[in-house]
Design a protein around this motif. Structure first.
Motif, mmCIF file in Angstrom:
data_model
loop_
_atom_site.group_PDB
_atom_site.id
_atom_site.type_symbol
_atom_site.label_atom_id
_atom_site.label_comp_id
_atom_site.label_asym_id
_atom_site.label_seq_id
_atom_site.Cartn_x
_atom_site.Cartn_y
_atom_site.Cartn_z
ATOM 1 N N ASN A 91 0.819 -1.211 0.000
ATOM 2 C CA ASN A 91 0.000 0.000 0.000
ATOM 3 C C ASN A 91 0.850 1.258 0.000
ATOM 4 O O ASN A 91 2.068 1.232 0.252
ATOM 5 C CB ASN A 91 -0.922 0.006 1.215
ATOM 6 N N GLN A 92 0.196 2.376 -0.258
ATOM 7 C CA GLN A 92 0.808 3.686 -0.154
ATOM 8 C C GLN A 92 0.483 4.274 1.224
ATOM 9 O O GLN A 92 -0.473 3.865 1.888
ATOM 10 C CB GLN A 92 0.276 4.614 -1.261
ATOM 11 N N SER A 93 1.273 5.243 1.628
ATOM 12 C CA SER A 93 1.038 5.858 2.932
ATOM 13 C C SER A 93 -0.293 6.620 2.913
ATOM 14 O O SER A 93 -0.673 7.177 1.888
ATOM 15 C CB SER A 93 2.184 6.826 3.258
ATOM 16 N N PRO A 94 -1.060 6.626 4.018
ATOM 17 C CA PRO A 94 -0.683 6.082 5.313
ATOM 18 C C PRO A 94 -1.060 4.623 5.493
ATOM 19 O O PRO A 94 -0.961 4.106 6.599
ATOM 20 C CB PRO A 94 -1.492 6.961 6.272
ATOM 21 N N GLN A 95 -1.521 3.966 4.423
ATOM 22 C CA GLN A 95 -2.026 2.603 4.568
ATOM 23 C C GLN A 95 -0.921 1.552 4.540
ATOM 24 O O GLN A 95 -1.214 0.357 4.450
ATOM 25 C CB GLN A 95 -3.076 2.324 3.484
ATOM 26 N N ASN A 96 0.336 1.987 4.626
ATOM 27 C CA ASN A 96 1.426 1.034 4.846
ATOM 28 C C ASN A 96 1.902 1.079 6.294
ATOM 29 O O ASN A 96 2.961 0.569 6.629
ATOM 30 C CB ASN A 96 2.589 1.319 3.902
ATOM 31 N N GLN A 97 1.083 1.712 7.166
ATOM 32 C CA GLN A 97 1.391 1.791 8.589
ATOM 33 C C GLN A 97 0.513 0.817 9.363
ATOM 34 O O GLN A 97 -0.586 0.470 8.934
ATOM 35 C CB GLN A 97 1.124 3.205 9.123
ATOM 36 N N PHE A 98 1.025 0.386 10.512
ATOM 37 C CA PHE A 98 0.164 -0.308 11.461
ATOM 38 C C PHE A 98 0.248 0.431 12.785
ATOM 39 O O PHE A 98 1.298 0.952 13.168
ATOM 40 C CB PHE A 98 0.522 -1.791 11.622
ATOM 41 N N ALA A 99 -0.885 0.519 13.462
ATOM 42 C CA ALA A 99 -0.961 1.227 14.743
ATOM 43 C C ALA A 99 -0.884 0.217 15.880
ATOM 44 O O ALA A 99 -1.554 -0.813 15.860
ATOM 45 C CB ALA A 99 -2.262 2.020 14.834
#
Length: 589
Positions: A317-325
């Motif tokens: 994915n592209q940011s921010p959907q390449n992050q995990f919280a």
């Protein structure tokens, strides 16, 4: 008039009124601040005001037969402290009792039902994919800057980089559209209930949902978007309710702080990894690559597979959907991003951490992996009746002790009691006003041990006066008049008072550090009153003594002044006499 001798301060002797004016103005200002704060009385602890006492008994999680140990119990105490402090309760006591019990005492004025729900719930930590995020209160979505590359080291340690988000230049309309699409895609990802659904585009096209499930997902997405749009993470009440009622398998909204200290709001996908999937976590300083502090994680075998799966999806994915919280009790404590699947069974979170931040994150990761649950054994409503009776008895004892001190000062020191008694009153007034102000500022609460500390302080304060008075009387015994006796006695008395008070303060500080619970109240009060004793002696007792030494009643050594040279057995004053002239011979005359 002769100039003062070198090395002696003339102003200290001739202008004691300045010191008296300073301390009186300080008392007036503090008293005014006390009434303006709306807290004219000290805040009372649970033993004096009443409250709720909760007893929790630890139980092992399945597969963890030896989890009840000192380390895990202390960690649980830290979690519960963090929770009750989140309710705004500063005087709540959380401490272990025996090997498997934790006692939580919450003072009156707190919602006991909410407190019970907070402290009795096992800490829940989840890794959730980030669907959308922005700085709370900003008009545009906040998206992370290009992520650093993620690589595996020679030890097969995977790396994720914790990166702060920055405001995007996208317009509010396009931002909201992308966020809405992300939420909708995540909800439409799979019609079957699965804990591994994510926000990746590939997942969103993996199944063809029916019309009914599509409509349900659309309605859920609309509701979630509305919650996200209305969420203001700068509002403490909204932060506490963010994501309330959401299950681990549901998308949710949450709040967290970024590295700039700003509140960030998030839309998060279903939980992919839980805290129980973490085997261990630690803060480590990287000496090889000079990357600074980082947090290392070791996963269980099942957790390794889940983590590899979610990071593999996020990497597409592209940011921010390449992050995990990383979400603990509904709060986002970190939001690292990845660029490739992390399959080694261990991972690192690195970034601009200092030691405190790295250790804090590592501890939070441990909280979610805590292999303990707690059963509520008892809940008792504590009334203030018993504490009130003990306080009444303590105040009577304190009043008797104070009366005996006053009688002793009047009988033994006579006129000097006119200095000692007002000094005691000034010390008491300062102690009361500061205690009242510390209630709303730092959460200080007056409990029974704290009252004992204040009563003990009467003796410490009286001891300082006695040291000063005896030094003055020693000087008078040497044949000096009162005014020079006061100035010569002060340096010697000051040194003794400072040493004595330092020892008392050191004992109070050590007691405060090494003890817990109510004993800290005693130590805090003892330390506070010891500091105030120094202030009162320097800025009130000594200047007042200097002023009264100019009065004939004291300067001439009246028998009721307490400074009568005859009663003290003083030596005759040294006087210069003229040498007698030689007798004159009458014959020579």
């Amino acid at each position: 008039m002769a100039a003062p001798k070198k090395g002696r301060s003339a102003s200290a002797q001739s202008r004691p009124g300045r010191s008296l004016a300073f301390i009186l103005i300080a008392i007036a200002a503090l008293t005014g601040g006390m009434f303006l704060s709306g807290h004219p009385t000290p805040r009372l602890g649970i033993d004096l005001a009443g409250g709720t006492s909760i007893t929790l008994t630890a139980k092992n999680e399945p597969g963890q037969p030896n989890a009840i140990n000192k380390t895990n119990m202390n960690t649980a105490v830290d979690i519960m402290n963090r929770r009750v402090n989140g309710l705004g309760v500063s005087e709540a006591e959380v401490q272990t009792q025996g090997s498997d019990n934790i006692i939580v005492n919450i003072p009156k004025g707190t919602n006991s039902e909410e407190a019970r729900a907070q402290v009795g719930t096992t800490a829940k930590l989840y890794f959730r994919p980030v669907l959308a995020t922005e700085v709370s209160g900003s008009a545009a979505s906040a998206s992370p800057s290009p992520s650093a590359s993620s690589s595996s080291s020679s030890k097969a340690t995977d790396k994720a980089t914790d990166k702060a988000t920055s405001s995007s230049s996208a317009s509010p309309t396009s931002s909201a559209t992308s966020q809405g699409r992300a939420v909708t895609d995540a909800l439409k990802a799979d019609s079957t209930p699965s804990a591994s659904s994510s926000a990746s585009p590939s997942a969103s096209s993996s199944a063809s949902p029916s019309a009914s499930s599509s409509a349900s997902a659309s309605a859920a997405a609309t509701k979630l978007q509305a919650q996200y749009a209305a969420l203001d993470c700068t509002d403490e009440a909204q932060r506490a309710k963010a994501g309330e009622g959401s299950k681990a398998t549901d998308p949710t909204v949450a709040c967290g702080k970024n590295s700039s200290g700003q509140w960030q709001k998030y839309v998060l996908g279903p939980a992919e990894v839980s805290g129980t999937d973490i085997k261990s976590a630690a803060a480590v300083f990287d000496t090889q690559s000079a990357a600074g502090w980082k947090v290392t994680m070791e996963f269980t075998s099942g957790g390794s597979k889940k983590f590899a799966s979610i990071t593999g999806k996020l990497a597409q994915n592209q940011s921010p959907q390449n992050q995990f919280a990383i979400v603990l009790d509904g709060d986002v404590v970190s939001d690292p991003f990845v660029q490739q699947a992390l399959t080694g069974g261990s991972a690192e979170i690195s970034g601009s951490f200092d030691q405190t931040e790295a250790q804090s994150l590592a501890n939070m990761l441990k909280y979610g992996a805590l292999p303990l649950t707690f059963k509520e054994s008892s809940v008792t409503t504590v009334t203030a009746a018993l504490g009130g009776e003990q306080l009444h008895a303590g105040l009577i004892a304190g009043a008797i002790g104070l009366a005996l001190v006053v009688i002793y000062l009047v009988v033994y020191y006579r006129g000097l009691s006119i200095i000692a008694i007002p000094s005691l009153l000034v010390s008491g007034a300062l102690t009361y006003v500061i205690m009242a102000l510390l209630g709303p500022t730092i959460g200080f609460a007056l409990n029974l041990p704290a009252v004992c500390g204040a009563i003990v302080a009467i003796g410490i304060t009286a001891d300082s006066f006695i040291v000063f008075f005896e030094r003055i009387r020693d000087e008078i015994r040497e044949g000096r008049s009162l005014r020079p006796a006061v100035e010569r006695a002060w340096p010697r008395a000051r040194r003794t008072i400072l040493v004595s008070d330092f020892v008392s303060f050191l004992a109070a500080a050590v007691l405060f550090i090494v003890t817990v619970g109510k004993v800290q109240g005693f130590a805090f009060t003892l330390g506070l009153t010891t500091v105030l004793d120094v202030v009162v002696v320097f800025f009130f007792t000594k200047p007042l003594m200097t002023l009264l030494a100019r009065r004939k009643f004291y300067a001439n050594g009246h028998k009721w002044s307490g400074l009568d040279p005859k009663a003290l057995g003083a030596k005759p004053p040294l006087r210069r006499t003229r040498r007698p002239s030689a007798p004159v011979d009458p014959k020579e005359a």
